[in-house]
Design an enzyme around this catalytic site. Structure first.
Site, PDB file in Angstrom:
ATOM      1  N   ASP A 123       0.819  -1.209   0.000  1.00 15.95           N
ATOM      2  CA  ASP A 123       0.000   0.000   0.000  1.00 15.95           C
ATOM      3  C   ASP A 123       0.855   1.261   0.000  1.00 15.95           C
ATOM      4  O   ASP A 123       0.458   2.292  -0.542  1.00 15.95           O
ATOM      5  CB  ASP A 123      -0.933  -0.006   1.211  1.00 15.95           C
ATOM      6  CG  ASP A 123      -2.130  -0.924   1.017  1.00 15.95           C
ATOM      7  OD1 ASP A 123      -2.227  -1.540  -0.059  1.00 15.95           O
ATOM      8  OD2 ASP A 123      -2.963  -1.026   1.931  1.00 15.95           O
ATOM      9  N   CYS A 165       1.719  -8.136   5.920  1.00 18.53           N
ATOM     10  CA  CYS A 165       1.329  -6.751   5.676  1.00 18.53           C
ATOM     11  C   CYS A 165      -0.162  -6.538   5.405  1.00 18.53           C
ATOM     12  O   CYS A 165      -0.972  -7.426   5.561  1.00 18.53           O
ATOM     13  CB  CYS A 165       2.196  -6.169   4.564  1.00 18.53           C
ATOM     14  SG  CYS A 165       3.847  -5.721   5.159  1.00 18.53           S
ATOM     15  N   ASP A 166      -0.472  -5.330   4.934  1.00 18.85           N
ATOM     16  CA  ASP A 166      -1.812  -4.753   4.993  1.00 18.85           C
ATOM     17  C   ASP A 166      -2.924  -5.607   4.392  1.00 18.85           C
ATOM     18  O   ASP A 166      -4.024  -5.641   4.934  1.00 18.85           O
ATOM     19  CB  ASP A 166      -1.826  -3.394   4.289  1.00 18.85           C
ATOM     20  CG  ASP A 166      -1.036  -2.345   5.038  1.00 18.85           C
ATOM     21  OD1 ASP A 166      -0.144  -2.721   5.814  1.00 18.85           O
ATOM     22  OD2 ASP A 166      -1.297  -1.158   4.836  1.00 18.85           O
ATOM     23  N   LYS A 167      -2.695  -6.239   3.271  1.00 18.46           N
ATOM     24  CA  LYS A 167      -3.750  -7.029   2.641  1.00 18.46           C
ATOM     25  C   LYS A 167      -3.409  -8.515   2.621  1.00 18.46           C
ATOM     26  O   LYS A 167      -4.295  -9.358   2.703  1.00 18.46           O
ATOM     27  CB  LYS A 167      -4.006  -6.541   1.199  1.00 18.46           C
ATOM     28  CG  LYS A 167      -4.387  -5.075   1.120  1.00 18.46           C
ATOM     29  CD  LYS A 167      -5.577  -4.734   1.979  1.00 18.46           C
ATOM     30  CE  LYS A 167      -5.897  -3.259   1.985  1.00 18.46           C
ATOM     31  NZ  LYS A 167      -4.826  -2.391   2.450  1.00 18.46           N
ATOM     32  N   CYS A 236       5.871  -2.258   8.672  1.00 16.14           N
ATOM     33  CA  CYS A 236       6.288  -0.919   9.081  1.00 16.14           C
ATOM     34  C   CYS A 236       6.392  -0.789  10.600  1.00 16.14           C
ATOM     35  O   CYS A 236       5.822  -1.572  11.352  1.00 16.14           O
ATOM     36  CB  CYS A 236       5.330   0.125   8.518  1.00 16.14           C
ATOM     37  SG  CYS A 236       5.467   0.322   6.727  1.00 16.14           S
ATOM     38  N   GLU A 514      -6.949   3.838  -0.540  1.00 14.73           N
ATOM     39  CA  GLU A 514      -6.388   4.335   0.708  1.00 14.73           C
ATOM     40  C   GLU A 514      -5.698   5.669   0.428  1.00 14.73           C
ATOM     41  O   GLU A 514      -4.903   5.769  -0.506  1.00 14.73           O
ATOM     42  CB  GLU A 514      -5.392   3.312   1.250  1.00 14.73           C
ATOM     43  CG  GLU A 514      -4.880   3.586   2.631  1.00 14.73           C
ATOM     44  CD  GLU A 514      -3.956   2.478   3.097  1.00 14.73           C
ATOM     45  OE1 GLU A 514      -4.467   1.496   3.653  1.00 14.73           O
ATOM     46  OE2 GLU A 514      -2.739   2.586   2.872  1.00 14.73           O
ATOM     47  N   SER A 540      -5.056   4.900   5.544  1.00 13.59           N
ATOM     48  CA  SER A 540      -4.027   3.995   6.034  1.00 13.59           C
ATOM     49  C   SER A 540      -4.154   3.857   7.540  1.00 13.59           C
ATOM     50  O   SER A 540      -4.627   4.764   8.229  1.00 13.59           O
ATOM     51  CB  SER A 540      -2.650   4.557   5.680  1.00 13.59           C
ATOM     52  OG  SER A 540      -1.639   3.917   6.437  1.00 13.59           O
TER      53      SER A 540
END
Length: 657
Positions: A123, A165-167, A236, A514, A540
């Site tokens: 992202d 991570c995000d997805k 992150c 996002e 985010s």
């Protein structure tokens, strides 16, 4: 056009490549098949063993339990770790090491490990680009691929999912939660370390806008951009969607205790993979399946833990999707609001503050189990829930409280960074004294009749009234693309007091992109705290400030946000204490006049889906819309979709041409 290679280099090969054999001896030995197997087992099982031997597995060891390892690994690493081909992001760059550690442990235990992969995008890399149109839809696609891979190995006895991570991590959680009758363990890919000198990965994403406003030089931007990803692997350093997903996965019981937020590449990180492999075999031996772990109680524990951490608002989407995959009721906005009113925020981490510790420091302070100790004392956990260890949450917390691991890591945090663990993860009374407030608020109003989301805890305290309430009244600055909005911020067209309205960026318009590019810019510009954002897109997990997203209905579904005009007066109220909020267009006569204005208006001229929106995302938007929409987790409710399709087909038949 100038050629860079000679024709012969591309078209022809060197002579030594022409030595091609048509027959080889094949693997030595014999398959350990029995007469009963040959009579009773399907041909696929038998041929599977043939292929295992063909790949070099010792035929004599083919009778062990087969365990499938799935991951989001990306890139190609040389033996020394240097890149041969880059991955999309650091989050999946090192997870192959976790796969290897788990596989070796399985081999040692006499099991037969298999490995499959479905990599994930970043992202951060796609912020402000058309790549963001595929971000949220990718999650459903990847979950489908993972589920298909699980089913396509019919002989697997257990599954281990490794993601960061995000997805990719929510997709893995959805896939594992949907394997109701299999034991499964989730292995989070961990986090990156902080740069010894430099910026974190949240702040560094604003070097463009800060340079445009003269806050940093070209040289400073170049140095900061180079050093922020201080270690080559891990999610992150802030409590964004990646880190929050790791926290929620552990809170659900899908991961081993104290596995979320582990430092990528470290021995303690690899040890987690090895112990997870043992846990998967133990779950199989004891007959504990995913349906025993991901339960209604587990979802309630995850809701409480999310609130205590102050996690990303994106988990409103993802936890609902995991619950749906598990065949459970999806949490509602009312349930989220209730939990956040009852559960205090206890974690001081980036981006919520106030002191903004990094995720690795949260891990050393005790991570999820440390937070859960406080929640258990307050009676806010269901401790009979089963975890990936095969034991109850209560037993795991008893172990954690007196463990050598807890003591030594908390001491390490003080020794390495001079930080008291109790300043990172606070007791409830200390959290109140430090001013930590609950995270998620769901404003309503004539611009969001079905609700919206704001991370209220991250509104800058300097813009709150004395009673802890955020109140803002200002002119609307209307945009239908993030590109135009960020350009306005960079060139000085957005001023303190403005309210940025970004419309048409929900699922139907832009795949519910996002918009961290906007929210991060306002966080790190001096005047940004005096600007609000309202959008039908999402934010985010690291976004902060007075940023209201998930506005529903979205503009392209007839939502009133699509009727706002440049210069309209908008009033926002967010009560961080009671977790209540309003977002209204107002006229000279107040909200009622605003209601009349909106009722009489047509949508913004030219409001339309982004011309670059891919068909794949348009299909996702339509399917998730009839499945409960974003408040329902943006999932595919197959029964509902089939009913709608059937009704549509009947209507078409009944309608004369």
């Amino acid at each position: 056009m100038t050629a860079i290679f000679r024709f012969e280099e591309i078209a022809d090969s060197s002579p030594e490549t022409y030595d091609v054999r048509t027959h080889v001896s094949g693997p030595a030995g014999a398959l350990p098949v029995t007469a009963e197997m040959l009579r009773e087992r399907p041909s696929g099982d038998l041929f599977g063993w043939t292929q295992n031997a063909g790949m070099g597995w010792d035929p004599a060891r083919l009778g062990g339990p087969e365990v499938l390892l799935l991951s989001t690994h990306g890139g190609i690493r040389a033996a020394d770790g240097t890149p041969v081909a880059l991955g999309y992001h650091t989050g999946h760059w090192e997870v192959g090491l976790l796969m290897q550690a788990a596989a070796e442990e399985l081999q040692t235990a006499g099991a037969v490990p298999f490995a499959g992969f479905c990599t994930d995008p970043c992202d951060g890399r796609t912020q402000g680009t058309t790549g963001m149109f595929d971000s949220l839809p990718y999650r459903n696609d990847a979950a489908t691929v993972f589920r298909r891979l699980i089913r396509s190995l019919p002989t697997r006895r257990a599954v281990i999912g490794i993601a960061t991570c995000d997805k990719g991590l929510p997709a893995m959680m959805m896939a594992l939660a949907g394997t109701h009758d299999l034991p499964a363990v989730l292995v989070p890919g961990g986090v990156a370390l902080l740069a010894a000198e430099g910026e974190d990965t949240a702040r560094v994403q604003t070097i463009g806008v800060r340079f445009a406003h003269g806050q940093i030089t070209l040289e400073e931007a170049a140095r900061a951009g180079c050093s922020a990803c201080a270690s080559p692997g891990g999610g992150c350093q802030f409590l964004g969607t990646a880190a929050t997903s790791q926290v929620v996965g552990e809170a659900l019981g899908m991961s081993l205790t104290h596995s979320a937020l582990a430092p990528s590449g470290h021995p303690i990180w690899l040890d987690m993979a090895r112990r997870s492999a043992k846990a998967a075999l133990e779950l199989d031996a004891r007959g504990i399946r995913m349906r025993d772990i991901v339960t209604e109680a587990a979802v309630r524990n995850a809701l409480a833990t999310h609130a205590a951490f102050g996690g990303s608002t994106n988990l409103i989407l993802h936890l609902a999707a995991v619950a749906h995959a598990a065949g459970l009721k999806r949490p509602t906005a009312a349930e989220w609001a209730d939990v956040n009113r009852r559960v205090p925020r206890l974690v001081d981490a980036l981006p919520n503050g106030p002191r903004n510790f990094a995720t690795i420091q949260v891990f050393l302070a005790g991570g999820v189990p440390e937070v859960m100790l406080h929640l258990r004392r307050a009676g806010l956990l269901e401790t009979t829930a089963i975890t990936a260890s095969g034991e109850t949450l209560g037993r795991m917390l008893d172990w954690w409280e007196t463990s050598e691991r807890r003591r030594r890591l908390r001491e390490m945090l003080r020794y390495r960074d001079g930080i008291d663990a109790d300043d990172v993860i606070l007791a409830p009374d200390s959290a109140v004294r430090r001013g930590l407030t609950s995270t998620v608020c769901f404003p309503h109003g004539n611009l969001a009749p079905e609700g919206a989301v704001i991370k209220s805890t991250s509104i800058d305290p300097s813009v709150l009234d004395a009673d802890g309430v955020y109140r803002k009244r200002g002119p609307a600055r209307v945009f239908t693309s993030e590109t135009a909005a960020i350009a306005a911020i960079k060139n000085g067209a957005i001023q303190a007091g403005d309210i940025v309205v970004l419309m048409g960026r929900g699922p139907k318009g832009a795949g519910m992109e996002e918009t961290y590019q906007l929210t991060s810019a306002l966080k790190y510009l001096a005047f940004g705290r005096h600007v609000a954002v309202i959008t039908d897109a999402r934010f985010s997990g690291v976004s902060t400030g007075a940023c209201i997203g998930h506005v529903s209905p979205e503009a392209l579904a007839g939502g009133p946000l699509g009727k706002v005009r440049e210069g309209d007066v908008i009033e926002i109220m967010v009560d961080r204490n009671r977790l209540e909020g309003q977002v209204n267009l107002v006229g000279p006569g107040g909200v009622e006049e605003g209601n009349r204005i909106l009722a009489a208006r047509e949508p913004w001229p030219g409001l339309a889906p982004d011309p670059d929106l891919p068909d794949d995302t348009r299909l996702w938007a339509a399917l998730q819309d009839v499945s409960g929409g974003t408040w329902g987790g943006a999932v595919y409710d197959v029964e509902r979709i089939l009913r709608v399709l059937d009704a549509g087909q009947q209507a078409l038949v009944a309608t004369p041409r």
